[in-house]
Design a protein around this motif. Structure first.
Motif, short mmCIF file in Angstrom:
data_model
loop_
_atom_site.label_atom_id
_atom_site.label_comp_id
_atom_site.label_asym_id
_atom_site.label_seq_id
_atom_site.Cartn_x
_atom_site.Cartn_y
_atom_site.Cartn_z
N ASP A 76 58.93 -7.50 12.21
CA ASP A 76 59.89 -7.66 13.25
C ASP A 76 59.64 -6.45 14.24
O ASP A 76 60.27 -6.30 15.26
CB ASP A 76 61.25 -7.69 12.83
CG ASP A 76 61.78 -6.29 12.10
OD1 ASP A 76 62.98 -5.90 12.34
OD2 ASP A 76 60.84 -5.63 11.81
N ASN A 77 58.85 -5.61 13.78
CA ASN A 77 58.67 -4.30 14.55
C ASN A 77 57.56 -4.73 15.57
O ASN A 77 56.23 -5.09 15.44
CB ASN A 77 58.25 -3.32 13.77
CG ASN A 77 58.07 -1.96 14.32
OD1 ASN A 77 57.51 -1.79 15.44
ND2 ASN A 77 58.39 -0.99 13.70
N GLY A 78 57.74 -4.69 16.56
CA GLY A 78 56.77 -5.15 17.68
C GLY A 78 55.48 -4.22 17.89
O GLY A 78 54.45 -5.00 17.92
N VAL A 79 55.71 -2.94 17.77
CA VAL A 79 54.29 -2.26 17.50
C VAL A 79 53.70 -2.65 16.60
O VAL A 79 52.32 -2.73 16.58
CB VAL A 79 54.79 -0.88 17.49
CG1 VAL A 79 53.59 -0.08 17.44
CG2 VAL A 79 55.46 -0.54 18.85
N SER A 80 54.18 -2.41 15.28
CA SER A 80 53.32 -2.74 14.21
C SER A 80 52.81 -4.24 14.05
O SER A 80 51.55 -4.29 13.77
CB SER A 80 53.94 -2.40 12.83
OG SER A 80 54.62 -3.50 12.32
N LEU A 105 42.81 -9.77 14.81
CA LEU A 105 42.06 -10.55 16.00
C LEU A 105 40.64 -9.98 15.88
O LEU A 105 39.63 -10.55 15.93
CB LEU A 105 42.50 -10.20 17.34
CG LEU A 105 43.60 -11.14 17.55
CD1 LEU A 105 44.51 -10.90 18.74
CD2 LEU A 105 43.40 -12.76 17.57
N PRO A 115 50.03 2.41 6.18
CA PRO A 115 49.29 1.91 7.26
C PRO A 115 47.95 1.13 7.06
O PRO A 115 47.31 1.64 5.96
CB PRO A 115 49.17 3.00 8.18
CG PRO A 115 49.09 4.18 7.56
CD PRO A 115 49.88 3.95 6.36
N VAL A 116 47.64 0.39 7.58
CA VAL A 116 46.59 -0.56 7.14
C VAL A 116 45.33 -0.58 8.16
O VAL A 116 45.43 -0.47 9.18
CB VAL A 116 46.77 -2.17 7.04
CG1 VAL A 116 45.73 -3.12 6.31
CG2 VAL A 116 48.13 -2.51 6.49
N SER A 117 44.20 0.09 7.35
CA SER A 117 43.04 0.22 8.22
C SER A 117 42.44 -1.05 8.60
O SER A 117 42.34 -1.96 7.64
CB SER A 117 42.28 1.44 7.79
OG SER A 117 41.74 1.13 6.62
N SER A 164 59.63 -4.67 4.57
CA SER A 164 60.84 -3.82 5.03
C SER A 164 61.38 -4.55 6.34
O SER A 164 62.27 -4.04 7.19
CB SER A 164 60.34 -2.63 5.61
OG SER A 164 59.28 -2.55 6.20
N GLY A 191 46.25 -7.09 16.27
CA GLY A 191 45.13 -6.80 16.72
C GLY A 191 44.10 -6.45 15.77
O GLY A 191 42.80 -6.88 16.11
N LEU A 192 44.37 -5.95 14.73
CA LEU A 192 43.48 -5.71 13.84
C LEU A 192 42.92 -7.04 13.19
O LEU A 192 41.58 -7.35 13.01
CB LEU A 192 44.42 -5.23 12.27
CG LEU A 192 44.13 -3.90 11.94
CD1 LEU A 192 45.01 -3.44 10.85
CD2 LEU A 192 42.54 -3.74 11.46
N MET A 211 51.74 -5.92 16.72
CA MET A 211 50.63 -5.82 17.68
C MET A 211 49.59 -5.20 17.30
O MET A 211 48.56 -5.63 17.18
CB MET A 211 51.24 -5.01 18.73
CG MET A 211 50.21 -5.35 19.89
SD MET A 211 51.11 -4.89 21.42
CE MET A 211 49.74 -4.93 22.43
N VAL A 212 50.03 -4.09 16.40
CA VAL A 212 48.69 -3.41 15.76
C VAL A 212 48.16 -4.33 14.84
O VAL A 212 46.87 -4.66 14.81
CB VAL A 212 49.30 -2.21 15.11
CG1 VAL A 212 48.12 -1.52 14.13
CG2 VAL A 212 49.65 -1.22 16.15
#
Lengths: 871, 148
Positions: free
Chosen positions: A751-755, A764, A848-850, A795, A761-762, A757-758
């Protein structure tokens, strides 16, 4: 019994005729004396005179009276027994004394079977002079009417008797069942009949008789003589038989008496047996020792009618016998007797009942009243068997030699004696008592053992529950502390570091640096403690993955170099040439171990050099290993890495070496070297090494000689190199691998927009086809067979991801084409991992996932169906 | 070239000071020909999100009766966003904020909020500068320097 005996006597010169009257067997004899002259035909009769002759049977005349005109007679009578030969002896004293003795014997023999001795002779009124021979009497005088009459009558009666006797005989014999000598009877009958006939015939001979009569008489007499002789001869044979019958009768009587005796014995024995059975039954009906012994004494006393019965038991020391039970005594306390008395030894040496003297100490139970003669006393031993005697193979050998003594006393003054069967009874009872006692003892033992076991059970149960409670308490504590301790630490460190960025005076900066250093130390310490508890808990699991072995050592070197250069220590690293570049294991913990060991080496060396050597353990070098319990066996897909860190520092005393690995211990020598660590470092290392199925130890020759720390750990050989992902080494990130996931449909719940998106992107970037949703309903609606992976952020509030996972599983169980479910979380708590795996998730990834992490996660999912690493 | 070096040094300083962390590098790696404005998009989204969240937080903390759960939720979101972007200091501040939230320490929360705001403004400033500089480089035909 009246008897009248008339004796006719004759003499040459003078004649005395007397008549004897015997009115009762031993009464008196009436003598009637007649005298007359011998002038022919001239009779003169004097007045009879009677002399009482009294007295008992054998009455001999003593003291002659020579001047008696009359004679004096006595006679000797023999017994009044019936059926016996009766003889009358009498002496005649004739006047004048100078004349010789003349005695006459009159044989009176009644028939042997007659019942009475009523014989009567005719009374002669007048006696005539007889010229007689000494033995026989022959009536030669002319017949006298009265006399004749009487003679007739008596002869007739005699004949009658003679004839009737065989009849009686026959009658009675016929009546009786058995009589073996019939022909003897016949003979006897003949003899009697003939006798009778003779008497009968003699009836005719009183008067003048013809020649025929004389001939008949003679014939009869001859026949009688023959038969009687034959009978006499026969009797010679018969009488021994008859006597032997008598003997047999006697013998049978004896036998009967004997049998009676025996029967009496058997009866006694049977009674005894019954008593024994009853006794045994009584004894065995209880398993209580006291009851057994008391019952024994009571029953024995009753059966044998004892005055006193006592049991002496050996004391604990075994040196004395103590009076334990008595039959009549009420308080059998205090009496003891040393066990070594000879009488006691004698009783103990045999298993028979032994008669002992009533005066010996064991038998003297009551004060003796003076006049009593104490009854006989018998003592028998009662073996006291122990549990240990009952071997499986043998019957209990009486090797314990522990006996009790049973003393039995017969009543005093009773003249009773101990019979054999009574002694046997006592012995049997003693054995039974022994067995019963041992049963009672066994039962007591087993009851006691059972009680003990139950107590132990209860205690163990309690201990177990306490232990469980303790463990639970500790776990709770740890769980709380885990969070509670780290949080303030974190806050402290974070804020201190933030504070460091602000404007500070130099003193403040110094103080802050100290604070920061201390809190870092504290954080490390807390982590160590928590790690250790998790290690001890057994809950720590190694995070196994492929890593670059060489890189680890290089990293350690880099970390240590600054400190070492400060201390001016030289560090040398030697990696064996055959050391593989990649290995499978827990690299983080391995590095922790190496760091710890090398750090210790650096810490405790003030100068000199430190050398780190690593190589693979070969099978041949197994013998070199000093650690005895370490048997590394290299296999196909694993190898043992051995690392040696040698320093030239202060060294450790060989005695202290074992203590080094114990938690929290600090030997004094170590403390001298400015040790800033807790005692935990090496302990944790040891735990990690053990988890890696290895071994760690320290060798040192003593103070000042440096020390070598060596450890061996088991590492896996990576299967294939292309599979090894190395997120640890950052250099690889530059190579963008060919993404292997074109068109892979993936669903993200965040639900966290930023994450969102991240992550999108990953994915994609990795070439996936990404769909994003932000709620559970959307997810369940959108998820379809085509989606291969679902990433869920744990979370996200308002979503129970476990529920979602469960529902996704439910949705797709039928199709078997359900997507992999991976949770993204910022918390590496084991609990979350467990929950996720319980729900059926395929992996947990730490944020965080790389890019590389994501790539490896997806690769793992596609190849293995689960994510192996979590960070 | 000068510009490139400037950008490089600037970026390096950002990393050194801990304003940004490795996550930002990851983000930059995700940017490629198919996704040329990825970073800018993410960053702007981050700014929007953060501002909204910070306003929400301010309002929530001004209430008479503070709903710490809601505050916590917001901070959690902010933490998530900042960590996704790589704003390290913001993330740390959020972590601290969350701890004080758990303790329901109002004073500390307030000060944390201030800290968060401060950090956010700082990172926003820096990021905007950085992005602008990078745009200029790209416009000049160069490549964006990457910090390992």
């Amino acid at each position: 019994m009246k008897m009248r005996i008339i004796l006719h006597l004759s003499q040459e010169n003078d004649a005395s005729q007397m008549v004897f009257t015997k009115s009762s067997p031993w009464a008196f004899l009436e003598l009637h004396q007649w005298s007359y002259s011998t002038e022919k035909g001239h009779e003169q009769r004097e007045e009879p005179t009677s002399w009482p002759v009294s007295g008992m049977g054998a009455h001999r005349f003593q003291g002659l009276v020579p001047d008696l005109v009359h004679g004096t007679y006595s006679f000797l009578g023999e017994g009044e027994r019936r059926g016996m030969v009766f003889s009358v002896l009498f002496f005649l004293v004739r006047r004048p004394l100078s004349s010789p003795w003349i005695f006459h014997r009159l044989l009176i023999s009644p028939s042997p079977l007659s019942q009475s001795l009523s014989l009567s002779f005719q009374i002669c009124e007048e006696l005539y002079l007889l010229a007689m021979e000494p033995c026989c009497i022959e009536p030669q005088w002319p017949a006298d009417e009265l006399l004749m009459k009487y003679q007739y009558i008596s002869d007739f009666f005699i004949a009658l008797a003679y004839f009737s006797i065989p009849l009686e005989l026959i009658y009675f014999v016929k009546k009786s069942a058995v009589f073996p000598y019939r022909w003897v009877l016949v003979q006897f009958g003949a003899f009697i009949v003939l006798c009778g006939a003779t008497h009968l015939v003699s009836l005719w001979t009183f008067s003048m008789h013809s020649r025929t009569v004389a001939i008949v008489m003679t014939t009869a007499k001859v026949l009688t003589a023959v038969v009687s002789c034959a009978t006499a001869l026969m009797l010679v044979h018969i009488i021994p038989d008859l006597l032997s019958v008598k003997t047999r009768e006697l013998f049978l009587k004896n036998k009967a008496a004997e049998l009676d005796r025996e029967m009496g014995l058997i009866r006694t024995q049977e009674e005894t047996g019954r008593h024994v059975r009853m006794l045994t039954h009584e004894i065995r009906s209880t398993l209580d020792r006291h009851t057994i012994l008391k019952t024994t004494l009571v029953e024995l006393g009753r059966t044998l009618a004892l005055e006193e019965c006592a049991l002496w038991m050996p004391t604990r020391t075994g040196l004395e016998l103590q009076l334990s039970y008595t039959l009549r005594h009420q308080n059998p306390v205090g009496f003891t007797v040393p066990i070594q008395l000879p009488v006691i030894n004698q009783v103990f040496s045999t298993n028979h009942a032994v008669k002992i003297s009533p005066n010996c100490p064991v038998a003297r139970l009551r004060p003796l009243a003076g006049k009593y003669m104490p009854g006989e006393v018998v003592a028998v031993r009662v073996p006291l068997l122990h549990l240990s005697n009952f071997q499986i193979n043998d019957w209990p050998e009486l090797s314990t030699k522990r006996y009790a003594l049973m003393v039995l006393m017969l009543p005093s003054d009773s003249a009773r004696q101990w019979h054999v069967h009574e002694l046997e009874l006592v012995e049997v009872v003693a054995d039974q008592v022994a067995v019963a006692l041992s049963h009672a003892a066994i039962l007591e033992e087993s009851m006691r053992a059972r009680d003990l076991l139950m107590e132990q059970n209860v205690a163990l149960d309690l201990a177990r529950r306490e232990a469980e409670t303790a463990i639970r308490a500790r776990n709770d504590f740890l769980a709380v502390m885990n969070h509670e301790m780290r949080t303030p630490m974190h806050a402290m460190i974070a804020l201190s570091s933030l504070l460091q960025e602000t404007e500070l005076t130099p003193e403040q900066r110094l103080m802050l640096e100290t604070i920061l250093k201390s809190s870092n130390l504290l954080a490390t310490l807390i982590n160590d403690v928590l790690d250790l508890s998790r290690l001890e808990d057994g809950s720590l699991q190694l995070d196994v993955r492929t890593f670059n072995l060489h890189a680890i050592f290089r990293e350690v070197l880099n970390l240590i170099k600054p400190i070492a250069s400060v201390k001016k220590l030289v560090i040398a690293l030697n990696l064996a040439p055959d050391l593989p570049e990649y290995a499978v294991g827990d690299d983080k913990r391995l590095m922790q171990i190496i760091l710890n060991v090398v750090g210790n080496a650096v810490k405790f060396s003030k100068q000199g050099s430190i050398s780190i050597t690593c190589f693979i353990v070969k099978a041949e070098s197994l013998r070199d290993l000093r650690a005895p319990e370490c048997f590394p066996v290299p296999g196909d897909n694993h190898f043992y890495l051995r690392v040696q860190v040698k320093d030239s520092g202060s060294g450790i005393h060989p005695q202290d070496i074992p203590k080094v690995f114990t938690k929290f211990t600090h030997s004094q020598s170590l403390a001298a070297g400015n040790s800033g660590g807790s005692g935990l470092g090496l302990a944790i290392c040891k735990r990690f090494v053990n988890l890696m199925e290895g071994h760690i130890w320290i060798e040192s020759e003593g103070h000042g000689k440096g020390c070598t720390a060596i450890f061996v750990v088991k590492l896996g050989i990576p299967e294939s190199l292309h599979e090894s992902k190395l997120p640890f080494v950052p250099k690889m990130t530059r190579n963008h691998r060919q993404t292997a996931f074109p068109g892979l449909k993936v669903l993200i719940i965040d639900d966290n927009g930023v994450s969102k998106m991240v992550n999108k992107g990953l994915l994609l970037h990795l070439g996936c086809d990404v769909t994003t949703v932000s709620s559970a309903d959307e997810c369940l609606r959108s998820v379809s067979q085509e989606h291969k992976v679902v990433f869920m952020d744990v979370s996200v509030p308002g979503i129970d991801i476990y529920e979602v996972a469960f529902q996704i599983r439910e949705k797709f169980t039928r199709c078997r084409e359900r997507p992999f479910i991976v949770a993204l979380t910022g918390n590496t708590d084991r609990v979350i991992k467990e929950n996720c795996s319980r729900v059926g998730m395929d992996g947990v990834v730490l944020k965080p996932v790389s890019v590389d992490k994501m790539r490896s996660v997806i690769l793992d999912l596609l190849e293995h169906g689960a994510v192996f690493e979590a960070h | 070239m000068e510009m490139w070096r400037q950008v490089f040094q600037y970026k390096e300083s950002l990393f050194r000071e801990g304003i940004l962390d490795a996550q930002f590098t990851q983000l930059q790696q995700l940017q490629d020909e198919s996704n040329p404005d990825f970073v800018a998009e993410v960053v702007s989204l981050f700014f929007e999100d953060s501002e909204r969240l910070i306003n929400d937080l301010t309002r929530a903390l001004e209430q008479k009766c503070i709903d710490f759960k809601k505050v916590d939720a917001h901070v959690h979101q902010l933490k998530g966003s900042s960590s996704s972007v790589g704003a390290q200091k913001v993330k740390n501040a959020c972590i601290t904020f969350r701890n004080f939230c758990d303790e329901q320490n109002i004073e500390a929360c307030f000060s944390c909020l201030q800290l968060v705001k401060q950090e956010y403004l700082l990172v926003k400033n820096k990021l905007e500068t950085l992005l602008r500089m990078e745009q200029q480089i790209l416009a000049a035909g160069g490549a964006i320097p990457m910090i390992e």
